[in-house]
Design a protein around this motif. Structure first.
Motif, mmCIF file in Angstrom:
data_model
loop_
_atom_site.group_PDB
_atom_site.id
_atom_site.type_symbol
_atom_site.label_atom_id
_atom_site.label_comp_id
_atom_site.label_asym_id
_atom_site.label_seq_id
_atom_site.Cartn_x
_atom_site.Cartn_y
_atom_site.Cartn_z
ATOM 1 N N GLN A 177 84.818 46.692 40.010
ATOM 2 C CA GLN A 177 84.918 46.082 38.838
ATOM 3 C C GLN A 177 85.854 45.439 38.342
ATOM 4 O O GLN A 177 85.946 44.522 37.745
ATOM 5 C CB GLN A 177 83.982 46.916 37.733
ATOM 6 C CG GLN A 177 83.826 46.307 36.482
ATOM 7 C CD GLN A 177 82.853 47.048 35.548
ATOM 8 O OE1 GLN A 177 81.731 47.018 35.555
ATOM 9 N NE2 GLN A 177 83.343 47.839 34.576
ATOM 10 N N PRO A 182 85.454 36.907 38.615
ATOM 11 C CA PRO A 182 84.467 36.676 37.839
ATOM 12 C C PRO A 182 84.207 35.238 37.802
ATOM 13 O O PRO A 182 83.182 34.735 36.969
ATOM 14 C CB PRO A 182 84.730 37.058 36.484
ATOM 15 C CG PRO A 182 86.309 37.159 36.461
ATOM 16 C CD PRO A 182 86.542 37.459 37.901
ATOM 17 N N TYR A 223 88.466 37.509 30.730
ATOM 18 C CA TYR A 223 88.141 38.022 31.955
ATOM 19 C C TYR A 223 87.347 39.305 32.500
ATOM 20 O O TYR A 223 86.514 39.263 33.435
ATOM 21 C CB TYR A 223 89.633 37.944 32.874
ATOM 22 C CG TYR A 223 89.646 37.987 34.532
ATOM 23 C CD1 TYR A 223 89.655 37.000 35.145
ATOM 24 C CD2 TYR A 223 89.618 39.167 35.315
ATOM 25 C CE1 TYR A 223 89.661 36.780 36.570
ATOM 26 C CE2 TYR A 223 89.829 39.102 36.457
ATOM 27 C CZ TYR A 223 89.778 37.905 37.151
ATOM 28 O OH TYR A 223 89.831 37.802 38.656
ATOM 29 N N ALA A 226 83.926 39.096 31.742
ATOM 30 C CA ALA A 226 83.066 38.294 32.813
ATOM 31 C C ALA A 226 82.939 39.171 34.217
ATOM 32 O O ALA A 226 82.023 38.928 34.739
ATOM 33 C CB ALA A 226 83.968 37.040 32.952
ATOM 34 N N GLN A 227 83.913 40.121 34.387
ATOM 35 C CA GLN A 227 83.642 40.778 35.466
ATOM 36 C C GLN A 227 82.654 41.866 35.378
ATOM 37 O O GLN A 227 81.665 41.871 36.210
ATOM 38 C CB GLN A 227 84.992 41.597 35.800
ATOM 39 C CG GLN A 227 86.139 40.984 36.470
ATOM 40 C CD GLN A 227 87.384 41.772 36.492
ATOM 41 O OE1 GLN A 227 87.918 42.214 35.575
ATOM 42 N NE2 GLN A 227 87.980 41.700 37.891
ATOM 43 N N ARG A 230 79.313 39.929 35.654
ATOM 44 C CA ARG A 230 78.976 39.706 37.069
ATOM 45 C C ARG A 230 78.551 40.905 37.925
ATOM 46 O O ARG A 230 77.636 40.846 38.544
ATOM 47 C CB ARG A 230 80.213 39.158 37.924
ATOM 48 C CG ARG A 230 79.833 38.750 39.501
ATOM 49 C CD ARG A 230 80.828 38.144 40.200
ATOM 50 N NE ARG A 230 80.300 37.944 41.516
ATOM 51 C CZ ARG A 230 81.293 37.570 42.596
ATOM 52 N NH1 ARG A 230 82.533 37.769 42.465
ATOM 53 N NH2 ARG A 230 80.890 37.392 43.809
#
Length: 413
Positions: A177, A182, A223, A226-227, A230
């Motif tokens: 993770q 992402p 960021y 967004a990770q 995903r």
């Protein structure tokens, strides 16, 4: 190109020679669920304490600590899981059964003391094993995150006498993770990119090697969110595919139709592109320690991110949920740590590229061991030196481990 510029530079450390008096024997073991695993037992005359090295994905037969531990008077057991060097279907719950077979073998071999040693991802596997071994059988894991039965409640899980963690990271899922890119917009296209999230774009703060990049706090916040998003999307896809397989298996049990059987067996493989994109690899001001520029996998994560090498690249839905999903996996160091109550040593490497000072603090706070020792040594995650000409991190770690073992367990002279 100098050796230090190669994409995978620093991952493999040359070990010193095995002591001449060592006796090495290979062994093949059968797990509680009928799988076959193998290991190598190395002993020196008079050894009554054995150190067990194991990793869920990698072959530790020639781990750099093997000769170091033997030289200090300990026997050494190195064992693989059923998924060693081929983790496409790695289920951590099965890896616990694999580890149990090795622990039972060592008890039967007559050693007075058994110490597990988990390096990197082996640390989380060791934490999961210790946690499960300490639980009453009816409280152990009975199903993988995808719903597959696993007989940990019915298995013998011998409790080790102590545990050593060397450069442990928070777990395969938690690690991925942090690393996953992402900015991927299409899971079927390794070149797809959202420019606003591209970690290797100058517009977002990236600077070419070896200059340190500079990301804003606002970018890092977006960021990281967004990770997580995903990972959640891949989780949902994995659960859907796993459910389809389970449904086909259930239909076959009712229908005995060969077509349903084929559907239940057909592999659904998840491909995950671009998984070497932790901003800390190129912005050394983030969670600073003594690490050099670059990621765990090499000095150019901006290139490695697009290559073949990377964590979680190919997996079944079941393996994704068991190993690579930060939210679904049972193999999470911080969640397992309270169940680790045996005497413990945690060796932190000050130039670690996978586990950072805040991680070490959290791990130490979470471990349930009352007899808990923390040692910091200068070195990189895989045990290399931080600077040329320095002692290797693995040699310094071996000194710390040897000293800790000497004060607790009998070692051969």
């Amino acid at each position: 190109m100098s050796p230090s510029d190669r994409l995978g530079a620093g991952r493999y450390i040359t070990a010193r020679a095995i002591p001449d008096r060592t006796v090495s024997t290979p062994h093949e073991l059968t797990t509680a669920d009928g799988a076959t695993v193998s290991g190598v037992l190395r002993t020196v005359p008079g050894a009554r304490t054995v150190v067990s090295l194991m990793h869920p994905r990698q072959d530790f037969t020639h781990h750099v600590l093997v000769p170091e531990l033997l030289a200090r008077g300990a026997a050494v057991w190195t064992q693989g899981t059923r998924s060693v060097n081929n983790d496409i279907n790695l289920l951590h719950e099965q890896a616990v059964l694999d580890m149990a077979a090795g622990q039972a073998f060592l008890r039967d071999a007559g050693f007075d003391h058994v110490v597990t040693l988990g390096h990197s991802g082996g640390g989380t596997l060791a934490a999961l094993y210790h946690q499960q071994a300490a639980l009453p059988p009816d409280e152990r894991i009975a199903h993988t995150p995808a719903g597959r039965p696993v007989d940990l409640p019915g298995a013998e899980l011998p409790a080790p006498d102590a545990v050593v963690f060397m450069a442990p990271h928070p777990g395969q899922g938690a690690l991925l993770q942090r690393l996953i890119d992402p900015s991927v917009t299409d899971e079927s296209d390794p070149m797809s990119v959202d420019p606003a999230l591209d970690p290797y774009s100058a517009a977002n703060g990236f600077a070419p090697a070896p200059r340190s990049s500079t990301y804003t706090g606002e970018f890092i916040q977006r960021y990281r969110a967004a990770q997580r998003a995903r990972i959640a999307r891949i989780d949902a896809h994995a659960r859907q595919l796993a459910a389809e397989t389970t449904a086909a298996r259930r239909r076959f049990k009712r229908s005995a139709d060969a077509a349903d059987r084929r559907r239940s067996l057909a592999p659904r493989i998840i491909t995950v592109y671009r998984t070497d994109a932790d901003p800390r690899g190129v912005d050394q001001s983030l969670d600073p320690n003594e690490r050099p520029y670059g990621s765990l996998l090499g000095s150019r994560p901006d290139l490695i991110n697009y290559g073949l090498t990377g964590f979680g690249r190919l997996s079944t839905p079941q393996a994704w949920l068991s190993t690579w999903s930060a939210t679904a996996t049972n193999a999470d160091f911080l969640r397992c740590a309270p169940g680790v109550t045996a005497p413990a040593l945690l060796v932190e490497l000050t130039g670690d590229q996978a586990s950072f000072p805040a991680d070490t603090t959290a791990m130490l706070s979470s471990l349930g061991s009352r007899d808990l020792t923390h040692r910091r040594v200068r070195g990189l995650h895989f045990g290399g030196p931080i600077a040329p000409g320095e002692p290797t991190g693995s040699a310094l770690a071996a000194d710390a481990i040897g000293e800790w073992l000497t004060h607790r367990f009998p070692l051969a002279v």
